[in-house]
Design an enzyme around this catalytic site. Structure first.
Site, PDB file in Angstrom:
ATOM      1  CG  HIS A 152      -5.689   1.901   5.380  1.00 29.17           C
ATOM      2  ND1 HIS A 152      -5.208   2.837   6.272  1.00 29.17           N
ATOM      3  CD2 HIS A 152      -4.678   1.029   5.160  1.00 29.17           C
ATOM      4  CE1 HIS A 152      -3.948   2.546   6.565  1.00 29.17           C
ATOM      5  NE2 HIS A 152      -3.595   1.452   5.904  1.00 29.17           N
ATOM      6  CG  ASN A 161      -1.692   1.240   1.428  1.00 30.83           C
ATOM      7  OD1 ASN A 161      -1.815   2.034   0.503  1.00 30.83           O
ATOM      8  ND2 ASN A 161      -2.234   1.435   2.632  1.00 30.83           N
ATOM      9  CB  SER A 192       5.275  -2.187  12.075  1.00 30.40           C
ATOM     10  OG  SER A 192       4.923  -0.840  12.352  1.00 30.40           O
ATOM     11  CD  GLU A 252      -2.642   5.512   6.871  1.00 36.42           C
ATOM     12  OE1 GLU A 252      -2.665   5.572   5.634  1.00 36.42           O
ATOM     13  OE2 GLU A 252      -1.683   5.015   7.508  1.00 36.42           O
ATOM     14  CE  LYS A 301       0.358   3.414   4.800  1.00 34.89           C
ATOM     15  NZ  LYS A 301       0.259   3.548   6.241  1.00 34.89           N
ATOM     16  N   GLY A 336       2.798   1.911  10.862  1.00 34.62           N
ATOM     17  CA  GLY A 336       3.832   2.939  10.741  1.00 34.62           C
ATOM     18  C   GLY A 336       4.580   3.260  12.022  1.00 34.62           C
ATOM     19  CD  GLU A 351      -3.433  -2.697   7.514  1.00 36.18           C
ATOM     20  OE1 GLU A 351      -2.287  -2.876   7.089  1.00 36.18           O
ATOM     21  OE2 GLU A 351      -4.112  -1.711   7.209  1.00 36.18           O
TER      22      GLU A 351
HETATM   23  C1  PEP Z   1      -0.710   0.098   6.201  1.00 34.74           C
HETATM   24  O1  PEP Z   1      -0.823   1.311   6.141  1.00 34.74           O
HETATM   25  O2  PEP Z   1      -1.595  -0.638   5.739  1.00 34.74           O
HETATM   26  C2  PEP Z   1       0.485  -0.433   6.827  1.00 34.74           C
HETATM   27  C3  PEP Z   1       0.486  -1.683   7.166  1.00 34.74           C
HETATM   28  O3  PEP Z   1       1.522   0.440   7.018  1.00 34.74           O
HETATM   29  P1  PEP Z   1       2.975   0.080   7.626  1.00 34.74           P
HETATM   30  O4  PEP Z   1       3.414  -1.221   6.983  1.00 34.74           O
HETATM   31  O5  PEP Z   1       3.831   1.215   7.215  1.00 34.74           O
HETATM   32  O6  PEP Z   1       2.811  -0.077   9.083  1.00 34.74           O
END
Ligand code: PEP
Length: 254
Positions: free
Chosen positions: A99, A12, A214, A101, A14, A175, A169
């Site tokens: 998601h 992803n 992460s 976000e 973003k 992040g 998630e």
């Molecule tokens: C995400 O935004 O779906 C995600 C998993 O981000 P990160 O891997 O950077 O934690």
């Protein structure tokens, strides 16, 4: 661990990526061609602005291109929005929906996400539903309750399990470099699997349950060793080609 179908490694991007990042795609396509991926499906979800180019360059290759969101209506007076049909028209295979976000910054709720899943599936897209608890919900021991509600409400009505994936998630893991313990991931994925089994019966086995938050080349092996983890959704780790190739390579073993 893989259950019948391939693992899914989904990147992803973003709000990252410019035309100059096409070298990432060329590099990845070459890598995938040489690897002959039998047990892993690889997906990149760039920003809308790069979808057409990525989709054209990936045509007739095993690499799938996805989107990070779509609108809940088929078409109409929604200035600035992108419909699922438009994505399908560009050759997109998957769309990420719900998601954290989008839930956080744009106040998307389960009801809206449910409408998006339905319209995306109607347009012929595979849907990746993101769910996960915040840190305060985890601290209150509400993780399973929150996730249970997200699944129930986001998947209300006529949803096709053949075109559905779930990404667990934890919001606090995205992040941040922090991930839940293996036991916590195991418990949540088992809970999600039970829910899906009760909704869809035998068809639930087609739904992959990705872990996201992460994931990097140092922790992916241990995460993929956990029961019912059948893929990963990767943000930061999908932006650097060497890191992403390492993640794909390590996922092939499971
Ligand atoms: C995400 O935004 O779906 C995600 C998993 O981000 P990160 O891997 O950077 O934690």
């Amino acid at each position: 661990m893989k259950i019948g179908n391939k693992n899914l490694i989904a990147g992803n991007w973003k709000m990252n990526g410019l035309k100059k990042d096409l070298s990432f795609l060329h590099n990845l396509l070459l890598f995938i061609k040489n690897k002959k991926l039998k047990s892993t499906e690889v997906l990149i979800c760039p920003p809308f602005t790069l979808i057409d180019t990525f989709s054209n360059l990936s045509k007739n290759t095993p690499l799938k291109i996805g989107a990070q969101d779509c609108h809940f209506e088929e078409s109409g007076a929604y200035t600035g929005e992108i419909s699922a049909n438009m994505l399908k028209n560009l050759g997109v295979s998957y769309v990420i929906l719900g998601h954290s976000e989008r839930r956080g910054y744009y106040k998307e709720n389960n009801h809206l996400i449910n409408s998006k899943i339905k319209i995306a599936q109607k347009s012929g897209l595979k849907t990746i539903l993101c769910i996960g608890e915040t840190l305060s919900e985890r601290k209150k021991n509400s993780t399973l309750r929150v996730i249970g509600r997200q699944i129930k409400d986001s998947l209300k009505g006529n949803i096709d399990p053949m075109n559905l994936e779930i990404a667990y998630e934890p919001v606090w893991a995205i992040g941040t470099g922090r991930i839940p313990s293996a036991e916590d991931i195991f418990l949540v994925h088992a809970f999600i699997k039970d829910k899906l089994d009760s909704f869809y019966g035998k068809k639930a086995k087609n739904i992959r349950i990705l872990y996201g938050g992460s994931v990097n080349s140092k922790n992916i092996s241990s995460i993929f060793g956990i029961d019912n983890v059948t893929g990963a959704l990767i943000g930061g780790g999908s932006l650097k080609i060497s890191e992403f190739k390492s993640l794909v390579t390590q996922s092939i073993k499971y």
